[in-house]
Design a protein around this motif. Structure first.
Motif, short mmCIF file in Angstrom:
data_model
loop_
_atom_site.label_atom_id
_atom_site.label_comp_id
_atom_site.label_asym_id
_atom_site.label_seq_id
_atom_site.Cartn_x
_atom_site.Cartn_y
_atom_site.Cartn_z
N LEU A 1 0.81 -1.22 0.00
CA LEU A 1 0.00 0.00 0.00
C LEU A 1 0.84 1.27 0.00
O LEU A 1 0.67 2.15 -0.84
N LEU A 2 1.77 1.34 0.95
CA LEU A 2 2.51 2.58 1.08
C LEU A 2 3.46 2.82 -0.09
O LEU A 2 3.73 3.97 -0.45
N GLY A 3 3.92 1.75 -0.70
CA GLY A 3 4.73 1.92 -1.89
C GLY A 3 3.92 2.55 -3.01
O GLY A 3 4.38 3.49 -3.68
N ARG B 1 2.18 9.82 -4.97
CA ARG B 1 2.57 11.16 -4.52
C ARG B 1 3.58 11.76 -5.49
O ARG B 1 3.54 12.93 -5.81
N GLU B 2 4.49 10.92 -5.97
CA GLU B 2 5.46 11.43 -6.94
C GLU B 2 4.78 11.86 -8.23
O GLU B 2 5.18 12.84 -8.85
N ALA C 1 -5.96 13.41 -10.73
CA ALA C 1 -6.08 12.02 -11.18
C ALA C 1 -5.28 11.10 -10.26
O ALA C 1 -5.73 10.02 -9.88
N ALA C 2 -4.08 11.55 -9.88
CA ALA C 2 -3.26 10.75 -8.97
C ALA C 2 -3.97 10.58 -7.63
O ALA C 2 -3.92 9.52 -7.01
N LEU C 3 -4.63 11.62 -7.20
CA LEU C 3 -5.36 11.56 -5.93
C LEU C 3 -6.52 10.56 -6.01
O LEU C 3 -6.79 9.82 -5.05
N PHE C 4 -7.21 10.54 -7.14
CA PHE C 4 -8.30 9.57 -7.29
C PHE C 4 -7.77 8.15 -7.26
O PHE C 4 -8.38 7.25 -6.69
#
Length: 473
Positions: free
Chosen positions: A340-342, A348-349, A366-369
RNA sequence: GGCGGCGUAGCCAAGUGGUUAAGGCGGAGGUCUGCAAAACCUCUAUUCAGCGGUUCGAAUCCGCUCGCCGCCUCCA
């Protein structure tokens, strides 16, 4: 990389001085309430400011108020009140509007009327340099004396003259010369000056105030693209004409929100004020909607799209609420997070890469979605007790942080609830329904669910009990 | 007349020379559920206004055509 109107290219952004970014944005002329287009501009620069801060810069942000001009005076005359009353009232409304749509106040919000001596100084400097001339109490800037005139808007002087439809004031040496100082007519606001009583021209205020607060050369100057010509072109001429130094290094212009699709309202202009929008829609949905179009593109404003954005927001909010509930159930504990965190980290990048590329908020969103999707998937497993809660909380926290950069998720996650008595009734009905469900009395349970719905709430059954959500009509 | 921009799925909207054309809304199917709701999974553009051209290769570059818009005047 930031797109610079001055060069028509994306350029690597580096502030002039260390980590400090000095930026100036043209605010509004306060003769009336602000509308959807002002909201877009304000939100765009609010996000630019937030992102620069997120990237570690100290941002010094100045946004002005034009509180003396023809339209304010005319409005005041119509209402039979002093101009200052009109401008003060609208400044208050502006502050309220900005607060309503989550736009943070600028570090400085100078008013033109409070900086007139500065403007006079600047005009004197221009006159002394021979690039401005006084006629009958007016002072004009002589654009032929400024070689770079037209460099921002890409206009050639010959074309402008040819197409000029302006009524020509024959006291001007060139039709394009513009007023730095206007002799005031009786009854108009006036300040004493070396040229007699008068008031400043529109363009000169931004030059005087930006340089006062940010220095003769600063990093970013922004505004709507309708300001490129003549306003910003003239600012450059005045400022560089006076100082002999570059004025703003980067010029950022947001695309306009046109209400073309929205037929112009019956009587006067269209009534899409920020006040109306904030009353009819969730302000965060408005923000998400506006940020869904790249800031430089034109936007056909459509209120139905705001509600769509609101539905999309729910997915984020469900996550934030889940994190709130789960926070008490455990702290970051060892255990597999199943990557998950990976994934969150690489998203985030992507968010950053998008924002680094001329503030591409649509891509960042889009990254947030996608982040929301993986977090929800993890949450599903977590609700079945197949995963530790720690990584989920860390992931949601990352989402929250990035959302804040766009000015989203500002409100407390607690949504507006029903009045207490109604809430208590709903609670009672939910308990009764849980009882019925435990007895497998489905008919009774469904009847109770209908009653709850009639009160304005939707039930959600989960492995950890029944929740309800207030969904007023 | 001058300058500039846009036309991507049912709708909104990224992408601007090279792996499967982001993401959202809507829609279809599935998982979960007593049924739902929410969430998740899968699918939903062989194709980027049209026609030519350049290129090994174009939604992305060039030309033309059609349609839409902004600025040139106060405007975020």
């Amino acid at each position: 990389m930031i797109y610079n109107t001055l060069t028509r290219r994306k350029e690597e952004f580096r502030p002039l001085a260390g980590d400090t970014v000095r930026m100036y944005v043209c605010g509004v002329t306060v003769y009336d309430l602000s509308h959807a287009g002002h909201a877009r501009s304000a939100i765009v620069f609010d996000v630019i400011r937030r992102y620069l801060a997120y990237r570690g810069y100290q941002v010094r942000f100045v946004k002005n108020f034009t509180d003396v001009d023809d339209k304010i005076i005319r409005r005041a005359n119509e209402e039979g009140v002093p101009p200052s009353l009109v401008s003060e009232r609208n400044i208050e409304e502006y502050h309220a509007d900005m607060a309503a749509i989550g736009v943070a106040p600028a570090d400085e919000e100078p008013k033109a009327t409070e900086h007139v001596p500065r403007m006079i100084q600047l005009i004197q400097r221009l006159v002394a340099k021979g690039v401005a001339y006084a006629v009958d109490g007016d002072v004009f800037f002589e654009i032929r004396k400024f070689p770079g005139y037209g460099k921002l808007s890409g206009k050639k002087l010959e074309d402008l003259v040819a197409g000029a439809r302006v009524e020509v004031d024959e006291r001007k040496r060139d039709p394009l010369d513009f007023a730095l100082w206007k002799a005031s007519k009786p009854g108009e606001p006036a300040w004493e000056s070396p040229w007699g009583p008068g008031r400043p021209g529109w363009h000169v205020e931004c030059s005087a105030m930006s340089m006062q607060y940010l220095g003769e050369t600063f990093d970013i100057h922004g505004g709507g693209e309708d300001l490129i010509f003549p306003h910003h072109e003239n600012e450059i001429a005045q400022s560089e004409g006076a100082t002999g130094r570059p004025f703003a290094r980067f010029w950022i212009h947001n695309g306009l929100a046109n209400l073309g699709a929205q037929k112009m309202s019956k009587s006067l202009g269209n009534t899409l004020t920020i006040k109306d929008l904030a009353r009819r829609h969730d302000p965060e949905a408005l923000r998400l909607y506006l940020l869904g179009t790249h800031y430089r593109n034109p936007l056909d404003f459509a209120e139905a799209r705001i509600d769509e954005a609101g539905r999309a927001l729910e997915r984020f909010r469900a996550l934030l609420e889940a994190a709130d509930r789960l926070a008490s159930r455990g702290t970051p504990a060892p255990g597999s997070d199943d990557g998950l965190l990976g994934t969150v980290g690489s998203l985030r990048e992507r968010f950053q890469a998008a924002m680094d590329d001329d503030f591409n908020a649509p891509q960042a969103i889009a990254a947030l979605f996608e982040m929301a999707s993986v977090l929800h998937a993890y949450r599903d497993a977590l609700e079945r007790d197949e995963r530790p809660v720690g990584p989920f909380l860390l992931g949601v926290n990352e989402l929250l942080t990035l959302g804040h950069v766009l000015g989203l998720f500002q409100k407390p996650v607690e949504p507006a609830g029903p009045p207490r008595e109604v809430a208590e009734r709903i609670e009672a009905l939910v308990r009764a329904r849980d009882g019925a469900r435990a007895r497998r009395d489905w008919r009774r349970a469904d009847a109770l669910r209908s009653e709850i719905a009639a009160l304005g709430a939707i039930t959600e059954d989960t492995p950890h009990g029944t929740r309800w959500k207030w969904t007023p009509r």
